[in-house]
Design an enzyme around this catalytic site. Structure first.
Site, PDB file in Angstrom:
ATOM      1  N   ASP A   4      69.310  57.731  74.696  1.00  0.00           N
ATOM      2  CA  ASP A   4      69.573  58.202  76.054  1.00  0.00           C
ATOM      3  C   ASP A   4      68.341  57.911  76.900  1.00  0.00           C
ATOM      4  OD1 ASP A   4      70.734  59.364  78.229  1.00  0.00           O
ATOM      5  OD2 ASP A   4      70.755  61.403  77.438  1.00  0.00           O
ATOM      6  N   ASP A  17      73.275  54.112  80.705  1.00  0.00           N
ATOM      7  CA  ASP A  17      71.997  54.623  80.208  1.00  0.00           C
ATOM      8  C   ASP A  17      72.066  55.285  78.840  1.00  0.00           C
ATOM      9  OD1 ASP A  17      73.437  56.862  81.083  1.00  0.00           O
ATOM     10  OD2 ASP A  17      71.634  57.953  81.660  1.00  0.00           O
ATOM     11  N   GLU A  18      73.164  55.134  78.116  1.00  0.00           N
ATOM     12  CA  GLU A  18      73.211  55.740  76.787  1.00  0.00           C
ATOM     13  C   GLU A  18      74.149  54.981  75.868  1.00  0.00           C
ATOM     14  OE1 GLU A  18      75.165  59.598  76.251  1.00  0.00           O
ATOM     15  OE2 GLU A  18      75.910  59.469  78.305  1.00  0.00           O
TER      16      GLU A  18
END
Length: 492
Positions: A22, A141-142
């Site tokens: 993350d 983003d993860e």
């Protein structure tokens, strides 16, 4: 695997090893990479926001900005009340200086630059795909990685840590060194616990939950940390005297089922550390790419061409192993400090031809002759997984300029251009950085664009409703950035 195989890798681990990666305050981290002077400063990135305006919503607030009460999905107008603009305090640009503002109590506001964030995301995900055969990209983003076949839960000879922890640290270090943005990583035997672990020690954290210790790790945590529990569900659970994950694990599953339906039983299992979901990619890839950075920026033509040849061979091999033909071949060239340029050419039909990938990529690279480069990449896109007969090399080579479509004119660039150059608008079907940034196809019910988010959220951020049937209402409180990856219900 780039960077070498980690020592001590074993294949007999009885439990899966799942990493949840993350990125910390990703949009703000990207802005800091673009402008290093922002390091350590309060940074707010707004969606639907233009410089100097008060409309829009907070997409990301750096940890420094959060200390002033700025949170994801907060209206910009409210954020400005908590943290005034630095420009107003210093008189920067065309802004008139306000003598009543203390610069030490102000922050930097930036509008969303999605093309740039997507390009940085692709750099990160290129590393993730290099470190694991199985990657599930959840949002910009993860991502989840199943690295069971790459490492082990066994401990190092001195007993200080597991091999899995060393592997996760290797992933973190590569992201930091090669991309320049921080990430938090959770390591656990299953997806839901790995996600909790990645949030446990932010920012720039690494938390490892070994098999056999999952329930002990989860038990004391607030119930809203359980993957799938949002603020509304947490309030309903509190009314049932369920305050912690341990309380949830000890609750009567029949009562939870009566209150929440099947989702209640699912949350009960997750609180007990039980989650048998496999890490699965989200659909077929839209493109395949490989990137590699030089130790130092270089203008050495032989070095650049040799790296592009190797990347071309690797990408063509990946496409063949996946059974994919490709119609577009492109290169990505990153000039210091982080100016991203892409060029691509399309063929008349889909092919499987490693030599052609190298030939086209090297031809596109010629535009950057004599220029310093810090990273290069090769990509194939317009993928075809069907039974289509591939076009012959002769057919493509003889097509001529009238039939061969050059997706990026010689003057076109999707990234920042150097001084004095011009960037022409590419045609509608051009390969864009947004395409480059996503190797996994986004599911129709999980849009990631801020435009989609703004339409759903009405411009002022999402509501707190976390009923899966009530739309995308989950707000990630004080963590990460507002994105539809977070608002697509609270269970995977």
């Amino acid at each position: 695997m780039a960077g070498g195989t980690l020592p001590g890798t074993e294949r007999d681990a009885p439990d899966r090893i799942v990493l949840h990666v993350d990125m910390d305050c990703f949009y703000a981290s990207c802005e800091r990479r673009k402008d290093p002077s922002l390091a350590g400063e309060p940074v707010v990135v707004g969606m639907g926001y233009e410089a100097g305006e008060t409309h829009g919503a907070v997409a990301t607030a750096s940890y420094e900005a959060r200390e002033y009460g700025v949170e994801s999905a907060q209206p910009i107008s409210q954020a400005l009340e908590n943290l005034p603009r630095m420009a107003a305090a210093t008189g920067a640009g065309d802004v008139e200086r306000d003598p009543d503002l203390d610069p030490a109590e102000c922050g930097y506001y930036r509008p969303v630059d999605m093309d740039y964030y997507q390009s940085v995301s692709e750099e990160v995900k290129e590393i993730l795909h290099d470190c694991a055969e199985t990657v599930r990209e959840v949002s910009i983003d993860e991502a989840y990685l199943d690295v069971t076949d790459r490492t082990s839960w066994a401990r190092t000879p001195d007993g200080s840590r597991t091999l899995a922890e060393g592997f996760a640290r290797h992933v973190k270090t590569r992201i930091d060194d090669e991309v320049g943005v921080p990430a938090s990583v959770g390591v656990a035997p299953n997806m839901s616990t790995a996600k909790v672990a990645s949030d446990h020690d932010k920012p720039d954290g690494l938390t490892v939950v070994e098999p056999g210790s999952v329930r002990d790790f989860l038990a004391p945590l607030p119930v809203e940390t359980v993957h799938g529990v949002g603020p509304v569900t947490a309030r309903r659970l509190a009314a049932m005297d369920v305050e912690t994950a341990g309380d949830l694990a000890a609750a009567d599953p029949a009562e939870l089922g009566a209150e929440f339906g099947e989702r209640g039983r699912e949350l009960y299992a997750r609180a007990r550390g039980e989650d048998d979901r496999a890490v699965e990619p989200t659909g077929r890839p839209k493109s395949l790419s490989r990137e590699s950075a030089f130790t130092e920026a270089t203008a050495d033509e032989d070095a650049k061409r040799e790296k592009v040849r190797k990347l071309s061979a690797d990408v063509a091999d990946r496409a063949r192993r996946k059974g994919a033909l490709y119609r577009t071949i492109g290169v990505k060239v990153v000039e210091p400090p982080f100016d991203v340029n892409t060029r691509a050419s399309s063929l008349p039909g889909p092919v499987d031809d490693p030599d052609l990938v190298a030939e086209v990529a090297l031809d596109l690279l010629e535009e950057f002759a004599g220029r310093e480069v810090r990273k290069v990449g090769v990509r194939v896109s317009k993928l075809d997984f069907g039974e289509t007969d591939q076009s012959s090399l002769d057919g493509w080579a003889g097509a001529g300029d009238d039939e061969s479509e050059s997706e990026f004119p010689a003057s076109a660039s999707t990234g920042p251009t150097s001084a004095g150059s011009t960037a022409a608008d590419p045609p509608d079907d051009t390969a864009t950085l947004a395409e480059w940034a996503s190797e996994a196809e986004v599911e129709p019910d999980d849009p990631e664009t801020l435009a989609d988010w703004a339409e759903v959220a009405g411009g002022d951020g999402p509501s707190n409703a976390d009923d899966p049937g009530g739309g995308r209402g989950h707000e990630r409180h004080r963590e990460g950035q507002a994105s539809l990856g977070d608002f697509d219900g609270e269970s995977e």
